[in-house]
Design a protein around this motif. Structure first.
Motif, PDB file in Angstrom:
ATOM      1  N   HIS A  26      25.723  36.499 -22.407  1.00  0.00           N
ATOM      2  CA  HIS A  26      25.603  37.944 -22.366  1.00  0.00           C
ATOM      3  C   HIS A  26      25.666  38.481 -20.947  1.00  0.00           C
ATOM      4  CE1 HIS A  26      24.765  38.842 -26.575  1.00  0.00           C
ATOM      5  NE2 HIS A  26      24.097  37.707 -26.602  1.00  0.00           N
ATOM      6  N   ARG A  27      25.265  37.679 -19.968  1.00  0.00           N
ATOM      7  CA  ARG A  27      25.262  38.177 -18.608  1.00  0.00           C
ATOM      8  C   ARG A  27      26.654  38.171 -18.012  1.00  0.00           C
ATOM      9  NH1 ARG A  27      20.593  35.092 -15.419  1.00  0.00           N
ATOM     10  NH2 ARG A  27      21.348  33.446 -16.738  1.00  0.00           N
ATOM     11  N   GLN A 158      20.134  46.173 -13.432  1.00  0.00           N
ATOM     12  CA  GLN A 158      19.825  44.739 -13.416  1.00  0.00           C
ATOM     13  C   GLN A 158      20.892  44.000 -12.628  1.00  0.00           C
ATOM     14  OE1 GLN A 158      20.977  42.845 -17.399  1.00  0.00           O
ATOM     15  NE2 GLN A 158      20.666  44.989 -17.966  1.00  0.00           N
ATOM     16  N   HIS A 160      22.001  39.665 -11.918  1.00  0.00           N
ATOM     17  CA  HIS A 160      21.759  38.247 -12.217  1.00  0.00           C
ATOM     18  C   HIS A 160      22.528  37.385 -11.220  1.00  0.00           C
ATOM     19  CE1 HIS A 160      20.171  39.234 -16.285  1.00  0.00           C
ATOM     20  NE2 HIS A 160      21.017  40.230 -16.172  1.00  0.00           N
ATOM     21  N   ARG A 239      21.963  50.348 -23.085  1.00  0.00           N
ATOM     22  CA  ARG A 239      21.200  50.308 -21.838  1.00  0.00           C
ATOM     23  C   ARG A 239      20.703  51.700 -21.458  1.00  0.00           C
ATOM     24  NH1 ARG A 239      25.222  46.376 -20.493  1.00  0.00           N
ATOM     25  NH2 ARG A 239      26.589  47.989 -19.630  1.00  0.00           N
ATOM     26  N   TYR A 343      16.988  37.173 -10.550  1.00  0.00           N
ATOM     27  CA  TYR A 343      17.089  38.414 -11.319  1.00  0.00           C
ATOM     28  C   TYR A 343      16.523  39.575 -10.506  1.00  0.00           C
ATOM     29  CZ  TYR A 343      16.460  41.366 -15.557  1.00  0.00           C
ATOM     30  OH  TYR A 343      16.508  42.365 -16.500  1.00  0.00           O
ATOM     31  N   CYS A 345      15.749  43.841 -11.261  1.00  0.00           N
ATOM     32  CA  CYS A 345      15.854  44.930 -12.227  1.00  0.00           C
ATOM     33  C   CYS A 345      15.099  46.145 -11.711  1.00  0.00           C
ATOM     34  CB  CYS A 345      15.344  44.524 -13.605  1.00  0.00           C
ATOM     35  SG  CYS A 345      13.584  44.182 -13.700  1.00  0.00           S
ATOM     36  N   ARG A 428      10.645  40.383 -19.307  1.00  0.00           N
ATOM     37  CA  ARG A 428      11.966  41.006 -19.515  1.00  0.00           C
ATOM     38  C   ARG A 428      13.060  40.047 -19.071  1.00  0.00           C
ATOM     39  NH1 ARG A 428      13.727  46.888 -16.996  1.00  0.00           N
ATOM     40  NH2 ARG A 428      15.971  46.548 -17.019  1.00  0.00           N
ATOM     41  N   ALA A 432      15.765  38.201 -21.673  1.00  0.00           N
ATOM     42  CA  ALA A 432      17.212  38.166 -21.455  1.00  0.00           C
ATOM     43  C   ALA A 432      17.728  36.744 -21.560  1.00  0.00           C
ATOM     44  CB  ALA A 432      17.548  38.767 -20.090  1.00  0.00           C
ATOM     45  N   GLU A 433      16.955  35.797 -21.002  1.00  0.00           N
ATOM     46  CA  GLU A 433      17.349  34.400 -21.097  1.00  0.00           C
ATOM     47  C   GLU A 433      17.383  33.944 -22.559  1.00  0.00           C
ATOM     48  OE1 GLU A 433      18.414  33.515 -17.641  1.00  0.00           O
ATOM     49  OE2 GLU A 433      17.383  31.673 -18.200  1.00  0.00           O
ATOM     50  N   ARG A 435      17.865  35.787 -25.267  1.00  0.00           N
ATOM     51  CA  ARG A 435      19.005  36.388 -25.955  1.00  0.00           C
ATOM     52  C   ARG A 435      20.289  35.654 -25.612  1.00  0.00           C
ATOM     53  NH1 ARG A 435      16.576  41.215 -24.357  1.00  0.00           N
ATOM     54  NH2 ARG A 435      18.131  41.486 -22.716  1.00  0.00           N
ATOM     55  N   GLU A 436      20.390  35.226 -24.368  1.00  0.00           N
ATOM     56  CA  GLU A 436      21.614  34.542 -23.940  1.00  0.00           C
ATOM     57  C   GLU A 436      21.708  33.154 -24.535  1.00  0.00           C
ATOM     58  OE1 GLU A 436      20.788  34.993 -19.896  1.00  0.00           O
ATOM     59  OE2 GLU A 436      21.218  37.127 -19.931  1.00  0.00           O
TER      60      GLU A 436
END
Length: 441
Positions: A26-27, A158, A160, A239, A343, A345, A428, A432-433, A435-436
Protein backbone atom coordinates in the motif's frame (compact mmCIF):
# COMPACT_ATOMS: atom_id res chain seq x y z
CA UNK A 1 -11.34 -1.44 -8.22
CA UNK A 2 -8.63 -2.63 -5.83
CA UNK A 3 -5.07 -1.73 -6.78
CA UNK A 4 -3.88 -5.31 -7.01
CA UNK A 5 -6.32 -5.99 -9.85
CA UNK A 6 -4.04 -3.83 -11.97
CA UNK A 7 -1.09 -6.18 -11.41
CA UNK A 8 -0.37 -9.00 -13.75
CA UNK A 9 0.79 -12.49 -12.85
CA UNK A 10 4.41 -11.43 -13.13
CA UNK A 11 3.99 -8.68 -10.53
CA UNK A 12 2.25 -11.08 -8.14
CA UNK A 13 5.07 -13.56 -8.62
CA UNK A 14 7.52 -10.83 -7.56
CA UNK A 15 5.45 -10.26 -4.41
CA UNK A 16 5.62 -13.95 -3.56
CA UNK A 17 9.37 -13.99 -4.11
CA UNK A 18 9.97 -10.81 -2.13
CA UNK A 19 7.86 -10.65 1.06
CA UNK A 20 9.30 -7.28 2.04
CA UNK A 21 8.08 -5.65 -1.15
CA UNK A 22 4.75 -7.34 -0.66
CA UNK A 23 4.54 -5.94 2.86
CA UNK A 24 4.98 -2.47 1.42
CA UNK A 25 2.16 -2.94 -1.07
CA UNK A 26 0.00 0.00 0.00
CA UNK A 27 2.88 2.38 0.60
CA UNK A 28 5.02 1.96 -2.42
CA UNK A 29 2.89 0.40 -5.12
CA UNK A 30 1.55 2.37 -8.02
CA UNK A 31 -1.32 1.38 -10.24
CA UNK A 32 -0.15 0.42 -13.71
CA UNK A 33 2.92 2.66 -14.04
CA UNK A 34 2.63 2.77 -17.81
CA UNK A 35 -0.69 4.61 -17.53
CA UNK A 36 0.66 7.16 -15.04
CA UNK A 37 3.97 7.92 -16.68
CA UNK A 38 3.78 10.98 -18.85
CA UNK A 39 7.29 10.54 -20.20
CA UNK A 40 8.16 14.01 -18.95
CA UNK A 41 11.54 14.58 -17.35
CA UNK A 42 12.47 17.76 -15.52
CA UNK A 43 16.21 17.04 -15.60
CA UNK A 44 18.01 17.32 -12.28
CA UNK A 45 16.73 18.85 -9.06
CA UNK A 46 18.92 21.88 -9.81
CA UNK A 47 16.96 22.25 -13.06
CA UNK A 48 13.70 22.01 -11.08
CA UNK A 49 14.77 24.86 -8.77
CA UNK A 50 15.71 27.00 -11.76
CA UNK A 51 12.39 26.28 -13.54
CA UNK A 52 10.41 27.33 -10.46
CA UNK A 53 12.29 30.63 -10.26
CA UNK A 54 11.70 31.30 -13.95
CA UNK A 55 7.99 30.44 -13.69
CA UNK A 56 7.36 32.99 -10.96
CA UNK A 57 9.78 35.60 -12.31
CA UNK A 58 12.11 35.45 -9.33
CA UNK A 59 15.56 36.89 -9.95
CA UNK A 60 18.58 35.33 -8.33
CA UNK A 61 20.59 37.04 -5.63
CA UNK A 62 19.61 38.95 -2.50
CA UNK A 63 17.72 42.24 -2.61
CA UNK A 64 17.13 44.29 0.52
CA UNK A 65 13.70 45.24 -0.82
CA UNK A 66 12.21 42.24 -2.66
CA UNK A 67 10.59 42.94 -6.00
CA UNK A 68 6.87 43.57 -5.58
CA UNK A 69 4.49 41.09 -7.22
CA UNK A 70 1.35 43.15 -6.72
CA UNK A 71 1.24 43.86 -10.44
CA UNK A 72 0.56 40.17 -11.07
CA UNK A 73 -2.69 40.14 -9.07
CA UNK A 74 -4.65 41.35 -12.12
CA UNK A 75 -3.66 38.18 -13.98
CA UNK A 76 -5.17 35.81 -11.40
CA UNK A 77 -7.85 33.80 -13.23
CA UNK A 78 -11.39 33.09 -12.12
CA UNK A 79 -12.31 29.46 -11.31
CA UNK A 80 -14.47 29.08 -14.42
CA UNK A 81 -11.50 30.02 -16.62
CA UNK A 82 -9.45 27.02 -15.50
CA UNK A 83 -9.76 23.80 -17.53
CA UNK A 84 -9.77 20.34 -15.96
CA UNK A 85 -6.48 18.50 -15.59
CA UNK A 86 -5.52 14.85 -15.16
CA UNK A 87 -2.81 13.24 -13.04
CA UNK A 88 -0.63 12.58 -16.07
CA UNK A 89 -0.57 16.33 -16.80
CA UNK A 90 1.39 17.01 -13.61
CA UNK A 91 3.42 13.78 -13.51
CA UNK A 92 7.17 14.27 -13.94
CA UNK A 93 10.51 13.01 -12.67
CA UNK A 94 13.87 14.52 -11.79
CA UNK A 95 17.23 13.05 -10.82
CA UNK A 96 19.95 13.40 -8.22
CA UNK A 97 23.28 12.12 -9.52
CA UNK A 98 25.14 10.29 -6.76
CA UNK A 99 27.13 7.97 -9.01
CA UNK A 100 28.91 10.61 -11.09
CA UNK A 101 28.84 13.62 -8.74
CA UNK A 102 30.96 13.09 -5.61
CA UNK A 103 30.14 16.55 -4.23
CA UNK A 104 26.42 15.90 -4.52
CA UNK A 105 26.88 12.53 -2.84
CA UNK A 106 28.72 14.24 0.01
CA UNK A 107 25.72 16.53 0.70
CA UNK A 108 23.38 13.56 1.20
CA UNK A 109 25.28 11.13 3.44
CA UNK A 110 25.86 10.76 7.17
CA UNK A 111 29.22 9.68 8.56
CA UNK A 112 27.84 6.13 8.89
CA UNK A 113 27.22 6.01 5.09
CA UNK A 114 23.42 6.17 5.38
CA UNK A 115 21.55 8.73 3.30
CA UNK A 116 20.17 11.79 5.06
CA UNK A 117 16.40 11.50 4.84
CA UNK A 118 16.05 15.08 6.03
CA UNK A 119 17.89 16.23 2.93
CA UNK A 120 15.76 13.89 0.81
CA UNK A 121 12.54 15.33 2.27
CA UNK A 122 13.82 18.82 1.46
CA UNK A 123 14.21 17.79 -2.17
CA UNK A 124 10.80 16.07 -2.19
CA UNK A 125 9.17 19.26 -0.89
CA UNK A 126 10.72 21.22 -3.75
CA UNK A 127 9.60 18.53 -6.19
CA UNK A 128 6.03 18.70 -4.84
CA UNK A 129 5.93 22.45 -5.48
CA UNK A 130 7.17 21.91 -9.04
CA UNK A 131 4.45 19.31 -9.61
CA UNK A 132 1.88 21.93 -8.55
CA UNK A 133 3.36 24.29 -11.15
CA UNK A 134 2.90 21.63 -13.80
CA UNK A 135 -0.71 20.99 -12.76
CA UNK A 136 -1.63 24.63 -13.16
CA UNK A 137 -2.80 25.68 -16.64
CA UNK A 138 -3.82 29.30 -17.25
CA UNK A 139 -5.07 29.64 -20.86
CA UNK A 140 -5.52 33.43 -20.61
CA UNK A 141 -2.14 34.26 -19.08
CA UNK A 142 -0.22 36.46 -21.56
CA UNK A 143 3.04 35.07 -22.83
CA UNK A 144 6.05 36.22 -20.86
CA UNK A 145 4.06 37.09 -17.71
CA UNK A 146 5.26 35.25 -14.58
CA UNK A 147 2.90 32.84 -12.88
CA UNK A 148 0.69 34.94 -10.53
CA UNK A 149 0.68 32.20 -7.87
CA UNK A 150 2.52 31.17 -4.72
CA UNK A 151 2.48 27.59 -3.41
CA UNK A 152 2.74 26.91 0.32
CA UNK A 153 3.24 23.46 1.86
CA UNK A 154 0.52 23.13 4.50
CA UNK A 155 1.41 19.68 5.82
CA UNK A 156 2.99 16.32 5.13
CA UNK A 157 0.25 13.75 5.66
CA UNK A 158 2.71 10.87 5.84
CA UNK A 159 6.11 9.73 4.62
CA UNK A 160 7.63 6.23 4.56
CA UNK A 161 11.27 5.24 4.18
CA UNK A 162 13.43 2.18 3.56
CA UNK A 163 16.67 3.89 4.58
CA UNK A 164 18.92 0.82 4.65
CA UNK A 165 17.98 -0.09 1.09
CA UNK A 166 19.43 3.17 -0.27
CA UNK A 167 22.87 3.11 -1.82
CA UNK A 168 25.18 6.11 -1.76
CA UNK A 169 26.77 5.35 -5.13
CA UNK A 170 23.66 5.04 -7.33
CA UNK A 171 21.55 7.81 -8.84
CA UNK A 172 18.17 8.64 -7.33
CA UNK A 173 14.98 9.48 -9.21
CA UNK A 174 12.21 11.66 -7.74
CA UNK A 175 8.75 11.61 -9.29
CA UNK A 176 5.14 12.35 -8.47
CA UNK A 177 1.80 13.85 -9.48
CA UNK A 178 -1.22 15.71 -8.13
CA UNK A 179 -3.66 13.13 -6.71
CA UNK A 180 -6.48 15.40 -5.48
CA UNK A 181 -7.55 19.04 -5.67
CA UNK A 182 -9.92 21.25 -3.73
CA UNK A 183 -10.79 24.86 -4.47
CA UNK A 184 -7.31 26.07 -3.54
CA UNK A 185 -5.56 22.99 -2.09
CA UNK A 186 -3.74 20.09 -3.74
CA UNK A 187 -2.53 16.71 -2.54
CA UNK A 188 0.73 15.62 -4.15
CA UNK A 189 2.18 12.10 -4.01
CA UNK A 190 5.96 12.03 -4.41
CA UNK A 191 8.23 8.99 -4.78
CA UNK A 192 11.96 8.27 -4.51
CA UNK A 193 13.43 5.41 -6.53
CA UNK A 194 16.89 3.96 -6.87
CA UNK A 195 17.82 1.28 -9.40
CA UNK A 196 14.12 0.94 -10.19
CA UNK A 197 13.16 0.14 -6.59
CA UNK A 198 10.76 2.42 -4.75
CA UNK A 199 12.38 3.33 -1.43
CA UNK A 200 10.48 6.38 -0.14
CA UNK A 201 7.08 7.95 -0.53
CA UNK A 202 5.59 11.19 0.82
CA UNK A 203 2.16 12.80 0.59
CA UNK A 204 2.13 16.61 0.67
CA UNK A 205 -0.78 18.99 1.14
CA UNK A 206 -0.05 22.25 -0.68
CA UNK A 207 -2.12 25.44 -0.68
CA UNK A 208 -2.43 27.70 -3.68
CA UNK A 209 -2.07 31.42 -2.90
CA UNK A 210 -2.10 34.56 -5.01
CA UNK A 211 1.02 36.36 -6.24
CA UNK A 212 1.53 38.25 -2.96
CA UNK A 213 0.61 35.29 -0.72
CA UNK A 214 -2.20 37.35 0.81
CA UNK A 215 -5.25 35.22 -0.10
CA UNK A 216 -6.18 31.83 -1.62
CA UNK A 217 -6.05 31.39 -5.38
CA UNK A 218 -8.18 29.01 -7.50
CA UNK A 219 -6.61 26.01 -9.22
CA UNK A 220 -7.52 23.70 -12.07
CA UNK A 221 -9.93 20.95 -10.98
CA UNK A 222 -8.60 17.39 -11.21
CA UNK A 223 -10.55 14.81 -13.18
CA UNK A 224 -9.25 11.20 -13.23
CA UNK A 225 -8.68 10.09 -16.81
CA UNK A 226 -8.95 6.31 -16.29
CA UNK A 227 -9.42 3.58 -13.69
CA UNK A 228 -5.85 3.79 -12.47
CA UNK A 229 -6.09 7.51 -11.78
CA UNK A 230 -9.47 6.94 -10.16
CA UNK A 231 -7.82 4.46 -7.75
CA UNK A 232 -5.42 7.14 -6.57
CA UNK A 233 -8.19 9.71 -6.46
CA UNK A 234 -10.42 7.55 -4.25
CA UNK A 235 -7.53 6.86 -1.87
CA UNK A 236 -6.86 10.61 -1.70
CA UNK A 237 -10.52 11.22 -0.81
CA UNK A 238 -10.24 8.71 2.05
CA UNK A 239 -7.16 10.48 3.37
CA UNK A 240 -8.97 13.80 3.17
CA UNK A 241 -11.86 12.41 5.23
CA UNK A 242 -9.42 11.12 7.84
CA UNK A 243 -7.67 14.48 8.09
CA UNK A 244 -11.01 16.24 8.49
CA UNK A 245 -12.16 13.86 11.23
CA UNK A 246 -8.85 13.91 13.18
CA UNK A 247 -7.15 17.34 12.90
CA UNK A 248 -3.52 17.13 13.98
CA UNK A 249 -3.92 20.38 15.94
CA UNK A 250 -6.23 18.56 18.37
CA UNK A 251 -4.00 15.52 18.91
CA UNK A 252 -2.51 16.78 22.17
CA UNK A 253 -5.89 18.03 23.49
CA UNK A 254 -7.65 14.74 22.86
CA UNK A 255 -9.15 13.31 26.06
CA UNK A 256 -7.77 9.91 27.08
CA UNK A 257 -9.98 6.90 26.50
CA UNK A 258 -10.78 4.37 29.23
CA UNK A 259 -7.98 2.16 27.96
CA UNK A 260 -5.54 5.06 28.00
CA UNK A 261 -6.61 6.07 31.49
CA UNK A 262 -5.74 2.54 32.61
CA UNK A 263 -2.34 2.86 30.92
CA UNK A 264 -1.72 6.11 32.77
CA UNK A 265 -2.64 4.47 36.08
CA UNK A 266 -0.37 1.50 35.36
CA UNK A 267 2.53 3.86 34.70
CA UNK A 268 1.70 5.73 37.90
CA UNK A 269 1.81 2.56 40.01
CA UNK A 270 5.03 1.37 38.36
CA UNK A 271 6.84 4.60 39.22
CA UNK A 272 5.88 4.71 42.89
CA UNK A 273 7.95 1.78 44.07
CA UNK A 274 6.89 -1.21 46.14
CA UNK A 275 6.25 0.85 49.26
CA UNK A 276 4.30 3.55 47.40
CA UNK A 277 4.95 7.28 47.32
CA UNK A 278 6.53 9.01 50.32
CA UNK A 279 6.86 12.76 51.08
CA UNK A 280 10.58 12.61 50.29
CA UNK A 281 10.47 10.29 47.28
CA UNK A 282 7.39 10.60 45.12
CA UNK A 283 8.77 8.66 42.16
CA UNK A 284 10.85 5.58 41.52
CA UNK A 285 12.32 4.81 38.12
CA UNK A 286 11.86 1.13 37.16
CA UNK A 287 14.84 -0.78 35.73
CA UNK A 288 15.83 -0.08 32.13
CA UNK A 289 13.59 3.01 31.98
CA UNK A 290 14.16 6.74 31.53
CA UNK A 291 12.20 9.84 32.47
CA UNK A 292 10.63 11.73 29.60
CA UNK A 293 11.49 15.04 31.26
CA UNK A 294 15.20 14.33 30.76
CA UNK A 295 14.95 13.25 27.12
CA UNK A 296 14.50 16.21 24.90
CA UNK A 297 17.20 17.99 22.95
CA UNK A 298 17.15 21.52 21.52
CA UNK A 299 19.22 23.58 19.13
CA UNK A 300 19.10 27.03 17.55
CA UNK A 301 19.60 27.94 13.91
CA UNK A 302 20.30 31.30 12.34
CA UNK A 303 18.67 31.16 8.88
CA UNK A 304 19.92 33.45 6.16
CA UNK A 305 18.42 34.90 2.96
CA UNK A 306 19.86 31.98 0.99
CA UNK A 307 17.27 29.78 2.77
CA UNK A 308 14.26 31.88 1.73
CA UNK A 309 11.51 31.03 -0.73
CA UNK A 310 9.66 33.20 -3.27
CA UNK A 311 7.47 34.59 -0.44
CA UNK A 312 10.60 35.93 1.30
CA UNK A 313 10.10 33.58 4.25
CA UNK A 314 12.27 30.61 5.19
CA UNK A 315 11.83 27.66 2.82
CA UNK A 316 9.75 24.94 4.47
CA UNK A 317 12.00 22.20 3.12
CA UNK A 318 15.01 23.71 4.92
CA UNK A 319 13.10 23.73 8.22
CA UNK A 320 11.81 20.21 7.58
CA UNK A 321 15.34 18.91 6.98
CA UNK A 322 16.69 20.39 10.19
CA UNK A 323 13.68 19.20 12.20
CA UNK A 324 14.27 15.65 10.99
CA UNK A 325 17.97 15.84 11.74
CA UNK A 326 17.51 17.07 15.33
CA UNK A 327 15.12 14.16 15.85
CA UNK A 328 17.70 11.78 14.38
CA UNK A 329 20.41 13.05 16.74
CA UNK A 330 18.04 12.73 19.71
CA UNK A 331 17.13 9.17 18.72
CA UNK A 332 20.85 8.31 18.35
CA UNK A 333 21.66 9.66 21.80
CA UNK A 334 18.69 7.91 23.38
CA UNK A 335 19.40 4.51 21.84
CA UNK A 336 23.19 4.76 21.90
CA UNK A 337 22.94 3.44 18.37
CA UNK A 338 22.28 4.50 14.78
CA UNK A 339 18.49 4.23 14.36
CA UNK A 340 16.81 4.71 11.00
CA UNK A 341 13.72 6.77 10.29
CA UNK A 342 10.73 4.69 9.25
CA UNK A 343 7.75 7.01 9.25
CA UNK A 344 6.71 10.67 9.46
CA UNK A 345 3.13 11.81 9.86
CA UNK A 346 1.19 14.99 10.57
CA UNK A 347 4.03 17.33 9.76
CA UNK A 348 2.02 20.52 10.23
CA UNK A 349 3.05 23.99 9.10
CA UNK A 350 1.39 26.44 11.49
CA UNK A 351 2.92 29.72 10.34
CA UNK A 352 5.75 30.94 8.14
CA UNK A 353 9.16 31.78 9.58
CA UNK A 354 10.37 35.32 8.73
CA UNK A 355 13.83 35.65 7.22
CA UNK A 356 15.08 37.80 10.12
CA UNK A 357 14.07 35.25 12.80
CA UNK A 358 16.04 32.63 14.67
CA UNK A 359 14.80 29.03 14.68
CA UNK A 360 14.55 26.87 17.78
CA UNK A 361 14.15 23.12 17.23
CA UNK A 362 13.27 20.72 20.03
CA UNK A 363 12.90 16.94 19.74
CA UNK A 364 11.08 15.01 22.49
CA UNK A 365 11.18 11.25 23.02
CA UNK A 366 7.50 10.64 23.81
CA UNK A 367 7.05 6.88 23.46
CA UNK A 368 9.09 3.70 23.05
CA UNK A 369 8.22 0.10 22.26
CA UNK A 370 10.84 -2.64 22.05
CA UNK A 371 13.21 -1.36 19.33
CA UNK A 372 11.07 1.63 18.25
CA UNK A 373 11.37 5.28 19.31
CA UNK A 374 8.54 7.77 18.77
CA UNK A 375 9.49 11.44 18.74
CA UNK A 376 7.68 14.78 18.63
CA UNK A 377 9.67 17.65 17.11
CA UNK A 378 8.58 21.25 17.56
CA UNK A 379 9.94 24.21 15.59
CA UNK A 380 9.62 27.72 17.03
CA UNK A 381 10.47 31.03 15.42
CA UNK A 382 12.31 33.40 17.74
CA UNK A 383 11.93 37.11 16.96
CA UNK A 384 15.38 38.67 16.56
CA UNK A 385 14.17 41.94 18.11
CA UNK A 386 12.10 40.93 21.15
CA UNK A 387 13.09 37.21 21.39
CA UNK A 388 9.45 36.18 21.60
CA UNK A 389 8.86 32.55 20.58
CA UNK A 390 6.00 31.36 18.38
CA UNK A 391 5.28 27.79 17.32
CA UNK A 392 5.60 27.26 13.56
CA UNK A 393 5.94 23.53 12.84
CA UNK A 394 5.28 20.19 14.53
CA UNK A 395 5.96 16.67 13.28
CA UNK A 396 5.70 13.09 14.53
CA UNK A 397 8.51 10.65 13.69
CA UNK A 398 9.05 6.91 14.16
CA UNK A 399 12.56 5.42 14.31
CA UNK A 400 13.68 1.81 14.58
CA UNK A 401 16.88 0.38 16.08
CA UNK A 402 18.69 -2.93 15.79
CA UNK A 403 18.30 -3.59 19.51
CA UNK A 404 15.72 -2.97 22.21
CA UNK A 405 15.75 0.57 23.62
CA UNK A 406 15.10 1.73 27.21
CA UNK A 407 11.46 2.49 28.00
CA UNK A 408 10.47 6.14 28.30
CA UNK A 409 8.08 7.05 31.14
CA UNK A 410 6.19 10.26 31.98
CA UNK A 411 6.55 11.91 35.36
CA UNK A 412 3.68 14.44 35.19
CA UNK A 413 0.15 14.60 33.79
CA UNK A 414 1.18 16.78 30.84
CA UNK A 415 3.95 14.33 30.00
CA UNK A 416 1.44 11.48 30.29
CA UNK A 417 -0.70 13.20 27.64
CA UNK A 418 2.36 13.47 25.38
CA UNK A 419 3.09 9.80 26.10
CA UNK A 420 -0.42 8.80 25.03
CA UNK A 421 -0.22 11.00 21.94
CA UNK A 422 3.06 9.31 20.97
CA UNK A 423 1.48 5.92 21.56
CA UNK A 424 -1.40 6.80 19.21
CA UNK A 425 0.97 7.86 16.45
CA UNK A 426 3.09 4.76 16.94
CA UNK A 427 0.02 2.55 16.62
CA UNK A 428 -0.95 4.49 13.51
CA UNK A 429 2.40 3.43 12.09
CA UNK A 430 1.79 -0.19 13.16
CA UNK A 431 -1.74 -0.16 11.72
CA UNK A 432 -0.32 0.92 8.39
CA UNK A 433 2.15 -1.94 8.60
CA UNK A 434 -0.67 -4.39 9.37
CA UNK A 435 -2.74 -3.18 6.42
CA UNK A 436 0.24 -3.58 4.13
CA UNK A 437 0.77 -7.16 5.31
CA UNK A 438 -2.77 -8.20 4.38
CA UNK A 439 -2.81 -10.13 1.11
CA UNK A 440 0.94 -9.75 0.63
CA UNK A 441 1.59 -13.45 0.89
Amino acid sequence: MHLRHHFGRKAMAVLRLCPQLGALRHRFVECDSEELKSGHSSGTMADVAREIREHIGLKGGYHIIPKSREGLLKFQPKPNELPERTMVDSQTCAHIHFESDALMRERFVYGNCLLRMGRMMEELDLMAVWICHRHLLLPNLPKGVPLPYTFVTVSVDQAHFLVKKFRTDADVSLSGFVSWTGDCVMEVIAYVRQNGMLLAKAIFIIASRNATNSSPAPINPLKPANEVEDCFYQEALERRKRRASMPSSLAFKRQPTKEEEQIMYDVFTRTKGIEGATPTDMTTLPPDCRWMSKWHRSTFLHPFPEHRNESNTIFGGFIMRNAIEISYMTACLYSNNYPVIRYICDLTFIKAVPVDSYIKLTAYVVYTHENYIQLLTVVDAVCAKCFEESKCYTLQLTYSCNTKVPEILPISYSEALMYLMGRRYFHRFLDAEDREMEGSK
